[in-house]
Design an enzyme around this catalytic site. Structure first.
Site, mmCIF file in Angstrom:
data_model
loop_
_atom_site.group_PDB
_atom_site.id
_atom_site.type_symbol
_atom_site.label_atom_id
_atom_site.label_comp_id
_atom_site.label_asym_id
_atom_site.label_seq_id
_atom_site.Cartn_x
_atom_site.Cartn_y
_atom_site.Cartn_z
ATOM 1 C CE LYS A 151 -6.687 1.458 4.540
ATOM 2 N NZ LYS A 151 -5.401 2.065 4.966
ATOM 3 C CB CYS A 180 -3.687 -1.475 5.251
ATOM 4 S SG CYS A 180 -2.714 -1.004 6.668
ATOM 5 C CD GLU A 199 -2.445 1.271 2.809
ATOM 6 O OE1 GLU A 199 -3.451 1.994 2.923
ATOM 7 O OE2 GLU A 199 -1.998 0.590 3.751
#
Lengths: 31, 448
Positions: free
Chosen positions: B157, B190, B58
């Protein structure tokens, strides 16, 4: 069966039903 | 394919200089190309070693030091993969997309799936009440190009972190999966791994075989460091996990790995150098069909079947990463302890080789909502070493221990089926699976 030099051992449980709608705290514009 | 070669690259991101005003598109591209130059070497090396897919971190293309305005020159319009687009062949189809073109060509020219994290911009207007004032949404985005360079996945995300002010939340959690010759893959980013949507849904409902996780994870000892947590998550969710982290020792960012449900295949943890690291491993394409596929664990079965161990010892409170645990000290070289907090009771049976006077260990329990840098509900049972013999240091980061355990068995009356088992040894090393096991009735214990 060797003796282990343990620093930390954990059972890390996540209870999703008790989560708020969004985990992160980001910009929050859509809240 | 019954098996495939997975690659993960931990990348020391070349960060842009902090600026108050946006740089030009050309300057932004120069910075991104510097990072992609490094990623290109990893892609080529992985491909020559037979890798079918490589995951990169990321923020790996431009870093994370941005405002909403200063990231804009780095963003591209990333279309929905339904458009069946190979940017390497038709770069201008959706406007100026040099980064997507270059990533696509990396995948195509090396015949490898490439996973990267870049930024997506989507115009909006006043007809959308949630449209930001500057007339566009900006998303932290994972992209996947297949071995022909085709864009096959785009994921925005969902669980942004507090400092990610440069991005917007998508309106809803996206469940992004795609099929490959080596199984069904899911992708998210993440902190999403902490969530039910998308992480658990992608695995349990959409039944992916492997999860791709670009991440920029800074390690929080003792319980939230990348490698221990990601490997525990792969065990608990019983899928392959390919986790590529950024590398930045000043920010405690390190810890990438390739994790299978039954064992950690390879991992990398490096707080000494500033170098990136490529790692490869062979994985089973469809772990659920394998004889080695772990059975489901009933995490509360054992703990709720025994009476709490009684002890005259007083308990005390201590903090682990802003959460107030209930602790009890392991005063002797062997024994049984129970410590409870709200609905959770944690049981421990243990035997040390010897009780050292210069080291202290505690059993701890936490049952509550974590509310710092994210809000999520936890139930944790842990045995850990305190930083010193001062019990006020229990929960502080610790790196080494001389005390060895000949036996331990940890269990808890969990009210969830999603429990991630971690075992970290001295030197922050993951314990190899030959040293411990999780029994079907929910005991994390050493193998005797």
């Amino acid at each position: 069966g060797a003796p282990l030099p343990v620093l930390v051992t954990a059972l890390y449980g996540r209870v999703f039903e008790k989560d708020p709608p969004r985990l992160g705290q980001g910009p929050g514009k859509l809240q | 394919l019954d098996t495939f070669i997975a690659a993960v690259y931990e990348h020391a991101v070349i960060l842009p200089n902090r600026t108050e005003t946006p740089v030009s598109k050309d300057e932004a591209l120069v910075l991104m190309n510097k990072n992609i130059d490094v990623l290109e070497k990893a892609v080529k090396l992985a491909a020559t070693q037979g890798a079918h897919i490589i995951v990169t971190p990321e923020d790996g293309i431009y870093g994370w030091v941005f405002t909403r305005e200063t990231i804009y020159p780095y963003l591209e319009d990333i279309p929905d993969p339904e458009v069946n687009w190979i940017p390497c062949r038709d770069p201008q189809r959706f406007g100026h997309a040099p980064v997507q073109e270059r990533l696509s060509c990396l995948a195509k020219d090396n015949s490898i799936y490439v996973v990267a994290n870049i930024g997506d911009k989507k115009p909006c207007n006043a007809s959308d009440p949630q449209c930001p004032r500057d007339g566009r949404y900006q998303y932290n985005t994972d992209v996947v190009f297949d071995s022909e360079g085709r864009l096959v996945a785009r994921y925005h995300k969902y669980n942004l972190f507090a400092p990610e002010v440069q991005f917007d939340f998508p309106k809803a959690s996206e469940l992004v999966t795609f099929d490959t010759p080596f199984g069904k893959l899911g992708v998210f980013t993440c902190f999403d791994i902490f969530s039910h949507d998308p992480a658990v849904v992608v695995v349990d409902e959409l039944q992916v075989d492997s999860v791709l996780l670009p991440t920029a994870w800074y390690n929080t000892l003792p319980l939230l460091s990348a490698v221990p947590f990601h490997s525990a998550w792969a065990k608990a969710l019983r899928v392959n996990l390919l986790a590529a982290n950024t590398h930045n020792t000043t920010m405690h960012m390190t810890g990438s790995g390739i994790y299978a449900p039954e064992a950690v295949k390879v991992y990398h943890y490096d707080m000494e150098t500033e170098s990136g690291q490529l790692m490869l491993s062979e994985l089973k394409s469809r772990p659920r069909r394998e004889p080695t596929y772990p059975e489901a664990v009933d995490w509360r079965a054992y703990a709720s079947s025994i009476e709490p161990f009684l002890s005259e010892q007083s308990e005390f409170q201590g903090m682990i990463y802003f959460d107030k645990f209930t602790f009890t000290e392991l005063k002797k070289n062997r024994g049984n302890y129970t410590v409870c907090q709200k609905d959770l009771c944690c049981h421990l049976t243990y035997q040390m080789s010897e009780k050292r006077s210069d080291e202290a260990f505690v059993l701890g329990a936490f049952d509550g909502l974590h509310v710092v840098e994210g809000q999520y509900y936890l139930q944790i049972c842990t045995l850990l070493k305190c930083q010193t013999t001062d019990l006020g240091t229990c929960g502080e980061p610790v790196g080494s221990a001389f005390t060895t355990f000949e036996e331990f068995s940890l269990s808890g009356t969990f009210g969830t089926s999603y429990v991630f088992p971690q075992l970290v040894l001295s030197g922050s090393q993951l314990a190899p699976e030959r040293h411990y096991e999780v029994s079907r009735d929910g005991r994390l214990r050493n193998r005797s």
